[in-house]
Design an enzyme around this catalytic site. Structure first.
Site, PDB file in Angstrom:
ATOM      1  N   HIS A 123       0.548  -1.553  -0.033  1.00 15.67           N
ATOM      2  CA  HIS A 123       0.352  -0.248   0.415  1.00 15.67           C
ATOM      3  C   HIS A 123       1.042   1.506  -0.504  1.00 15.67           C
ATOM      4  O   HIS A 123       0.570   2.275   0.861  1.00 15.67           O
ATOM      5  CB  HIS A 123      -0.961  -0.166   0.809  1.00 15.67           C
ATOM      6  CG  HIS A 123      -2.365  -1.035   0.836  1.00 15.67           C
ATOM      7  ND1 HIS A 123      -3.012  -1.632   2.332  1.00 15.67           N
ATOM      8  CD2 HIS A 123      -2.532  -1.846   0.202  1.00 15.67           C
ATOM      9  CE1 HIS A 123      -3.561  -2.637   1.852  1.00 15.67           C
ATOM     10  NE2 HIS A 123      -3.396  -2.310   0.908  1.00 15.67           N
ATOM     11  N   CYS A 131       3.142  13.285  -6.930  1.00  8.65           N
ATOM     12  CA  CYS A 131       2.686  14.018  -7.871  1.00  8.65           C
ATOM     13  C   CYS A 131       0.771  13.402  -8.470  1.00  8.65           C
ATOM     14  O   CYS A 131       0.635  12.228  -8.583  1.00  8.65           O
ATOM     15  CB  CYS A 131       3.329  14.832  -9.107  1.00  8.65           C
ATOM     16  SG  CYS A 131       2.024  15.606 -10.531  1.00  8.65           S
TER      17      CYS A 131
HETATM   18  P1  OAD Z   1      -7.047  -3.263  10.217  1.00 10.77           P
HETATM   19  O1  OAD Z   1      -7.497  -2.112  11.492  1.00 10.77           O
HETATM   20  O2  OAD Z   1      -7.835  -3.954  10.235  1.00 10.77           O
HETATM   21  O3  OAD Z   1      -7.086  -4.620  11.251  1.00 10.77           O
HETATM   22  C1  OAD Z   1      -5.367  -5.140  12.403  1.00 10.77           C
HETATM   23  C2  OAD Z   1      -5.523  -6.317  12.706  1.00 10.77           C
HETATM   24  O4  OAD Z   1      -4.940  -6.104  14.023  1.00 10.77           O
HETATM   25  C3  OAD Z   1      -7.220  -6.542  13.606  1.00 10.77           C
HETATM   26  O5  OAD Z   1      -7.499  -7.607  13.985  1.00 10.77           O
HETATM   27  C4  OAD Z   1      -6.032  -6.525  14.849  1.00 10.77           C
HETATM   28  O6  OAD Z   1      -6.983  -7.199  16.203  1.00 10.77           O
HETATM   29  C5  OAD Z   1      -4.770  -6.715  14.877  1.00 10.77           C
HETATM   30  N1  OAD Z   1      -4.299  -6.362  16.172  1.00 10.77           N
HETATM   31  C6  OAD Z   1      -4.558  -5.212  16.991  1.00 10.77           C
HETATM   32  N2  OAD Z   1      -3.151  -5.432  18.093  1.00 10.77           N
HETATM   33  C7  OAD Z   1      -3.020  -6.428  17.815  1.00 10.77           C
HETATM   34  C8  OAD Z   1      -1.424  -7.121  18.658  1.00 10.77           C
HETATM   35  N3  OAD Z   1      -0.902  -5.980  18.985  1.00 10.77           N
HETATM   36  N4  OAD Z   1      -0.596  -7.557  17.502  1.00 10.77           N
HETATM   37  C9  OAD Z   1      -1.257  -8.411  17.026  1.00 10.77           C
HETATM   38  N5  OAD Z   1      -2.312  -7.992  16.426  1.00 10.77           N
HETATM   39  C10 OAD Z   1      -3.119  -6.810  17.050  1.00 10.77           C
HETATM   40  O7  OAD Z   1      -5.880  -3.565   9.756  1.00 10.77           O
HETATM   41  P2  OAD Z   1      -4.966  -3.791   8.690  1.00 10.77           P
HETATM   42  O8  OAD Z   1      -5.788  -5.500   8.126  1.00 10.77           O
HETATM   43  O9  OAD Z   1      -3.690  -3.834   8.022  1.00 10.77           O
HETATM   44  O10 OAD Z   1      -5.624   0.509   3.540  1.00 10.77           O
HETATM   45  O11 OAD Z   1      -6.713  -3.304   7.599  1.00 10.77           O
HETATM   46  C11 OAD Z   1      -5.639  -3.555   5.722  1.00 10.77           C
HETATM   47  C12 OAD Z   1      -5.836  -2.042   4.825  1.00 10.77           C
HETATM   48  O12 OAD Z   1      -7.113  -1.675   5.527  1.00 10.77           O
HETATM   49  C13 OAD Z   1      -4.931  -1.472   5.471  1.00 10.77           C
HETATM   50  O13 OAD Z   1      -3.585  -1.296   4.919  1.00 10.77           O
HETATM   51  C14 OAD Z   1      -5.345   0.138   5.157  1.00 10.77           C
HETATM   52  C15 OAD Z   1      -6.786   0.181   5.716  1.00 10.77           C
HETATM   53  O14 OAD Z   1      -8.373   0.739   4.861  1.00 10.77           O
HETATM   54  C16 OAD Z   1      -5.741   1.068   2.992  1.00 10.77           C
HETATM   55  O15 OAD Z   1      -5.393   2.077   3.057  1.00 10.77           O
HETATM   56  C17 OAD Z   1      -5.255   1.035   1.905  1.00 10.77           C
END
Ligand code: OAD
Length: 255
Positions: A123, A131
């Protein structure tokens, strides 16, 4: 390390013997560095904002100042954050495994700051600017009161070099991530809600190849029932313990 984890010996053996390991990480990996995740009910970034208000090209066209300022706030937060023991454990793992790839949905650069060399940023990176019109990375621009600053070449707005909803991933990166995910001996899905595609498909593609898939997440996700092993723990606690259990003789450094 104050907490004991009971790792299945078969997992430790598999990790110790692995030649190629691929790790998919999400926002949860950086949670213990103080970087908010996206979807957690109380603290997640999207609990205060709707993603389509901030993380789409349409939102930027409509309100470039608001979007720029939101990313400027997050950039500052990331600059002040430091890698946590989970990041360092992954950097340590790279020194033991001949081919180790981190595929990350995070834009914070903390894996690289911890020392991982092979990181595929699906991402993009909040540390880079590009730009809006030409899509080329811009390293520096003249001091200005305009928000966002204009591109020094064409005058269009500058924007963060991250992937917004509705945009394609950087050229060729998904193909590389897929090859790393389907050609490894062991696949980890760490700190991701497994919600956003195509990143979330990587674990399923690994499973289809018969690869052992390990999930680390305090909360259950759609992947949990399918994963070979699932640890409902924080990555900053579990990963250092896993490295210590797998390579007990090795000095853990910052871990
Ligand atoms: P999310 O916020 O959807 O999920 C974060 C995950 O981390 C959750 O399932 C939590 O349970 C878990 N979590 C929290 N604390 C933790 C810890 N200490 N150790 C391990 N896990 C933990 O984030 P992503 O899955 O990264 O995209 O989201 C994917 C994408 O959605 C992001 O890259 C972003 C967002 O929209 C874009 O901006 C394009």
């Amino acid at each position: 390390m104050d907490r004991k984890f009971d790792f299945p010996p078969v997992l430790i053996d598999k990790l110790r013997a692995a030649r190629r390991v691929t790790v998919l990480t999400g926002a949860g990996t950086s949670a213990e560095s103080g970087v908010p995740t996206f979807r957690e009910a109380q603290t997640g970034l999207w609990s205060k904002f709707r993603p389509e208000d901030l993380a789409t090209p349409e939102a930027f066209r409509q309100n470039p100042r608001m979007v720029w300022e939101w990313y400027a706030w997050r950039r500052e937060l990331v600059e002040q954050a430091a890698p946590n023991p989970g990041h360092y454990a992954l950097a340590r793992t790279e020194t033991f495994v001949p081919s180790f790839t981190v595929v990350t949905q995070n834009v914070d650069g903390l894996h690289q700051r911890a020392g991982n060399k092979k990181v595929l940023e699906l991402h993009g990176s909040i540390t880079r600017t590009k730009c809006f019109t030409e899509n080329t990375v811009v390293e520096s621009w003249p001091e200005t009161s305009s928000v966002p600053p204009p591109c020094p070449k064409c005058g269009s707005h500058l924007r963060p070099d991250v992937v917004w909803f509705g945009e394609a991933l950087p050229d060729g990166i998904f193909e590389r991530a897929l090859a790393a995910s389907t050609g490894c001996d062991l696949f980890f899905s760490i700190g991701t809600s497994s919600f956003v595609y195509p990143a979330a498909s990587l674990a399923h593609e690994a499973l289809r190849q018969g690869i052992t898939v390990v999930e680390i997440n305090p909360q259950a996700t759609d992947l949990t029932p399918k994963a070979t092993f699932s640890f409902q723990s924080r990555s900053g606690e579990l990963l250092p313990a896993l490295v210590a259990a797998t390579w007990p003789a090795a000095h853990m450094g910052e871990c």
